[in-house]
Design a protein around this motif. Structure first.
Motif, short mmCIF file in Angstrom:
data_model
loop_
_atom_site.label_atom_id
_atom_site.label_comp_id
_atom_site.label_asym_id
_atom_site.label_seq_id
_atom_site.Cartn_x
_atom_site.Cartn_y
_atom_site.Cartn_z
N ALA A 267 0.84 -1.19 0.00
CA ALA A 267 0.00 0.00 0.00
C ALA A 267 0.87 1.25 0.00
N ALA A 268 0.53 2.21 -0.86
CA ALA A 268 1.29 3.47 -0.92
C ALA A 268 1.17 4.21 0.40
N PHE A 269 0.01 4.12 1.02
CA PHE A 269 -0.22 4.74 2.32
C PHE A 269 -0.35 3.61 3.33
N PRO A 270 0.68 3.38 4.15
CA PRO A 270 0.73 2.17 4.99
C PRO A 270 -0.45 1.98 5.93
N LEU A 271 -1.16 3.07 6.26
CA LEU A 271 -2.29 2.93 7.18
C LEU A 271 -3.56 2.44 6.51
N TRP A 272 -3.60 2.41 5.17
CA TRP A 272 -4.82 1.98 4.48
C TRP A 272 -5.30 0.60 4.94
N PRO A 273 -4.44 -0.43 4.93
CA PRO A 273 -4.94 -1.75 5.34
C PRO A 273 -5.51 -1.75 6.76
N TRP A 274 -4.85 -1.03 7.66
CA TRP A 274 -5.34 -0.97 9.05
C TRP A 274 -6.70 -0.27 9.11
N LEU A 275 -6.84 0.83 8.37
CA LEU A 275 -8.09 1.59 8.40
C LEU A 275 -9.25 0.78 7.83
N VAL A 276 -9.00 0.08 6.73
CA VAL A 276 -10.06 -0.72 6.12
C VAL A 276 -10.48 -1.86 7.04
N ALA A 277 -9.50 -2.55 7.63
CA ALA A 277 -9.81 -3.64 8.55
C ALA A 277 -10.53 -3.12 9.79
N ARG A 278 -10.08 -1.98 10.29
CA ARG A 278 -10.70 -1.39 11.47
C ARG A 278 -12.16 -1.05 11.21
N SER A 279 -12.45 -0.46 10.06
CA SER A 279 -13.83 -0.10 9.74
C SER A 279 -14.69 -1.34 9.56
N ALA A 280 -14.11 -2.39 8.96
CA ALA A 280 -14.86 -3.64 8.78
C ALA A 280 -15.20 -4.27 10.13
N ASN A 281 -14.25 -4.25 11.05
CA ASN A 281 -14.49 -4.83 12.37
C ASN A 281 -15.53 -4.03 13.16
N LEU A 282 -15.48 -2.70 13.02
CA LEU A 282 -16.49 -1.87 13.68
C LEU A 282 -17.88 -2.11 13.10
N ARG A 283 -17.96 -2.24 11.77
CA ARG A 283 -19.25 -2.50 11.13
C ARG A 283 -19.82 -3.83 11.63
N ALA A 284 -18.93 -4.83 11.74
CA ALA A 284 -19.39 -6.15 12.19
C ALA A 284 -19.83 -6.09 13.65
N ARG A 285 -19.09 -5.35 14.48
CA ARG A 285 -19.39 -5.31 15.91
C ARG A 285 -20.64 -4.48 16.21
N ILE A 286 -20.76 -3.34 15.55
CA ILE A 286 -21.86 -2.42 15.87
C ILE A 286 -23.14 -2.80 15.13
N PHE A 287 -23.01 -3.12 13.85
CA PHE A 287 -24.20 -3.38 13.03
C PHE A 287 -24.41 -4.86 12.72
N ALA A 288 -23.54 -5.72 13.25
CA ALA A 288 -23.63 -7.16 12.97
C ALA A 288 -23.69 -7.41 11.48
N LEU A 289 -22.76 -6.77 10.74
CA LEU A 289 -22.76 -6.86 9.29
C LEU A 289 -21.34 -7.15 8.77
N PRO A 290 -20.84 -8.35 9.04
CA PRO A 290 -19.51 -8.70 8.55
C PRO A 290 -19.57 -9.13 7.09
N TYR A 291 -18.40 -9.12 6.44
CA TYR A 291 -18.27 -9.69 5.11
C TYR A 291 -17.68 -11.09 5.23
N GLY A 292 -17.71 -11.83 4.13
CA GLY A 292 -17.20 -13.20 4.14
C GLY A 292 -15.72 -13.31 4.39
N ASP A 293 -14.97 -12.21 4.19
CA ASP A 293 -13.53 -12.22 4.49
C ASP A 293 -13.25 -12.54 5.95
N GLN A 294 -14.23 -12.34 6.82
CA GLN A 294 -14.05 -12.57 8.24
C GLN A 294 -14.42 -13.99 8.65
N GLY A 295 -14.72 -14.83 7.68
CA GLY A 295 -15.17 -16.17 7.99
C GLY A 295 -16.57 -16.14 8.59
N PHE A 296 -17.20 -17.28 8.68
CA PHE A 296 -18.52 -17.36 9.30
C PHE A 296 -18.70 -18.75 9.88
#
Length: 246
Positions: free
Chosen positions: A132-161
């Protein structure tokens, strides 16, 4: 990989792992290697690879690891459904072929099966090493995905099920749709059992950042969010798929 015939009939492992694949040979070895601790712990009963017609060495890699390979029409929803329909475990773990589970995941899953037999679960998302050109991008995307899953119970398949076969069957399983098959099933799950019935493990699912690096993080994020909004607003799934592929 142990097979069902290798396990004592009185003490069969509870978990069937289902992995949909399509030309996944660059990533599949790491995915399978990460599952090995579940075999040695007596957790994994069988490994099912539902292949959508790979033209590379995906099928050979899976077979060499002891997986049971089944053929299915390409399309992740249909492949997941085909794998689940042939599974014999009391629990199902759906995992993408470019995702590997972090060390120690099996102990957390075993504790969950013993203590929370009526809850489905997902893993915390993390991206593997990339460019990644901006090293924080992967962390930010993963962080937002985890928050979405935790708050809205809306994970993607990348997180397993992880879900019991009983609950999966009651929900009607994965729909054979071209996109958002993961969101569709989770929405039906939380509608039936409530958001609090979905647990997030501390263990991580480490997935490949290739798609983000290929398309650019900002472009991929924007496209994903637009498609998710279209899906949640009831737009025809085939139209969304065209937008996603454009």
């Amino acid at each position: 990989m142990q097979t069902e015939s290798d396990l004592p009939s009185s003490n069969r492992a509870p978990l069937s792992v289902v992995i949909p694949t399509l030309n996944a040979s660059p990533f599949l070895p790491a995915c399978l290697e990460g599952l090995f601790e579940g075999v040695t712990a007596g957790l994994i009963r069988e490994l099912i690879v539902a292949d959508g017609g790979s033209a590379d060495e995906t099928v050979e890699v899976a077979a060499a690891a002891g997986a049971r390979v089944i053929r299915a029409a390409p399309g992740r929803g249909g492949q997941l459904a085909a794998g689940a329909n042939s599974a014999r475990g009391e629990w199902l773990l759906f995992l993408h072929g470019d995702t590997r589970l972090d060390v120690g995941w099996s102990q957390e899953v075993m504790g969950h099966l013993a203590q929370m037999p009526n809850k489905a679960a997902v893993f915390r998302l993390r991206f593997g090493s990339g460019r990644a050109a901006f090293p924080l991008w992967p962390w930010l995307v993963a962080r937002s995905a985890n928050l979405r899953a935790r708050i809205f119970a809306l994970p993607y398949g990348d997180q397993g099920f992880l879900i019991s076969k009983k609950q999966y069957t009651e929900l009607g399983g994965y729909a054979p749709i071209s996109l958002f098959e993961d969101v569709d099933l989770v929405q039906r799950y939380t509608k039936a059992y409530g958001r609090k019935a979905l647990k997030m493990f501390a263990a991580r699912a480490i997935t490949s950042p290739e798609r983000y690096e290929r398309d650019g993080y900002w472009r991929r994020i924007a496209k994903n969010q637009k498609c998710l909004w279209l899906y949640l607003s009831g737009t025809d799934i085939d139209r969304i798929a065209e937008e996603y592929r454009s």
